[in-house]
Enzyme design. Structure first.
Site, PDB file in Angstrom:
ATOM      1  N   LYS A 256      -2.621  45.040  41.540  1.00  0.00           N
ATOM      2  CA  LYS A 256      -1.619  43.980  41.351  1.00  0.00           C
ATOM      3  C   LYS A 256      -1.975  42.668  42.053  1.00  0.00           C
ATOM      4  O   LYS A 256      -1.469  41.609  41.681  1.00  0.00           O
ATOM      5  CB  LYS A 256      -0.243  44.471  41.810  1.00  0.00           C
TER       6      LYS A 256
ATOM      7  N   GLY B  80       5.924  50.695  53.218  1.00  0.00           N
ATOM      8  CA  GLY B  80       4.747  50.317  52.445  1.00  0.00           C
ATOM      9  C   GLY B  80       4.557  48.815  52.415  1.00  0.00           C
ATOM     10  O   GLY B  80       5.510  48.051  52.581  1.00  0.00           O
TER      11      GLY B  80
ATOM     12  N   THR C   4      -0.711  51.114  58.292  1.00  0.00           N
ATOM     13  CA  THR C   4      -1.566  50.070  58.864  1.00  0.00           C
ATOM     14  C   THR C   4      -0.662  48.909  59.258  1.00  0.00           C
ATOM     15  O   THR C   4      -0.210  48.142  58.422  1.00  0.00           O
ATOM     16  CB  THR C   4      -2.623  49.602  57.843  1.00  0.00           C
TER      17      THR C   4
END
Length: 272
Positions: A71, A129, A155
């Site tokens: 994306k 996310g 992360t």
């Protein structure tokens, strides 16, 4: 015997694509409205995105859906972004405007529309996310006027970057379950059919019947997060709702036709 001869070609790029129901939705829409078109799945590894976009430009492909993990990367190869794609900072839809490839985004509407009936009760939301779907989710949540939005990601630097860009707050991954929340949105692939299917992205100890859980994963329908949320008495919104709303908007962009939402949902639920 009549032989079907499609005049237009559409498809979806992503990696992997084993779970996608986009061909089912769009091919049903074409058949429903007697449009001579076909929609295919095109599994595309990240290193082959540039090659695919050259193919899109040179072959008679009328439009495409873009899913994980492309994306953001497809934005390097298109001619024009719509305003909402710029707002999200990611593209999930490609179509032609004359000789220009346009990148659009219908994911934000896929998040905001299912949540709209609950928007007045959502003060504090957590997004799990930090990928392309997360960007659309933030845009959708902000469009509903939700002021306190947190983001968490395994992360941490990716969560920090999005938090700074969208002016929201980042949480440490290990702290994601520490407070009660009005809304939790999972935009990761955790819980998706396949190797991540039994991994729950959220710690649910502090959530209760006043928490809304929206899992953007739609296959399986009953993800491990949805099952846990139901056991806590939470309101749950299945990922199929985002899929339906973003898909209907894609179909409208390509054809000018608004598909029947109820029929589309029933079609997809039969397959889950």
């Amino acid at each position: 015997m009549d032989v079907f001869k499609p005049e237009k070609l559409f498809g979806i790029i992503g990696h992997p694509l084993g779970h996608t129901m986009s061909p089912l939705l769009h091919n049903w829409g074409f058949a429903e409205h007697k449009i001579p078109a076909v929609y295919m799945a095109w599994p595309t590894e990240p290193e082959k995105v540039e090659s695919f976009m050259q193919t899109f430009r040179n072959l008679p492909i009328s439009g495409a859906s873009v899913t994980i993990p492309h994306k953001l990367s497809v934005m390097d190869y298109i001619d024009q972004l719509t305003e909402r794609a710029e707002s999200v900072g990611a593209v999930n839809t490609l179509y032609w405007d004359g000789d220009k490839i346009v990148g659009d985004n219908t994911d934000a509407a896929g998040v905001s529309e299912p949540l709209r009936p609950y928007s007045d009760q959502i003060k504090k939301a957590l997004l799990i996310g930090a990928g392309g779907a997360a960007r659309a989710a933030i845009t959708g949540l902000q469009s509903l006027g939700i002021k306190e939005i947190f983001i968490t990601n395994r992360t941490k630097s990716k969560a920090d970057d999005l938090a700074a860009e969208f002016k929201i707050s980042a949480l440490d991954w290990d702290a994601r379950g520490d407070q009660h929340l009005d809304l939790i949105v999972n935009s990761t692939s955790l819980g998706m059919s396949g190797k991540f299917e039994e991994i729950n992205p959220m710690i649910m100890e502090n959530q209760d019947k006043n928490t809304i859980i929206f899992d953007l994963v739609y296959n399986p329908l009953e993800t491990v997060l949805i099952r846990k949320a139901k056991s806590k008495g939470c309101t749950v919104i299945h990922g199929i709702e985002m899929f339906v709303h973003q898909g209907l908007e894609q179909f409208r962009l390509w054809t000018g036709i608004k598909l029947d939402e109820k029929k589309a949902r029933e079609l997809l639920l039969e397959k889950l």
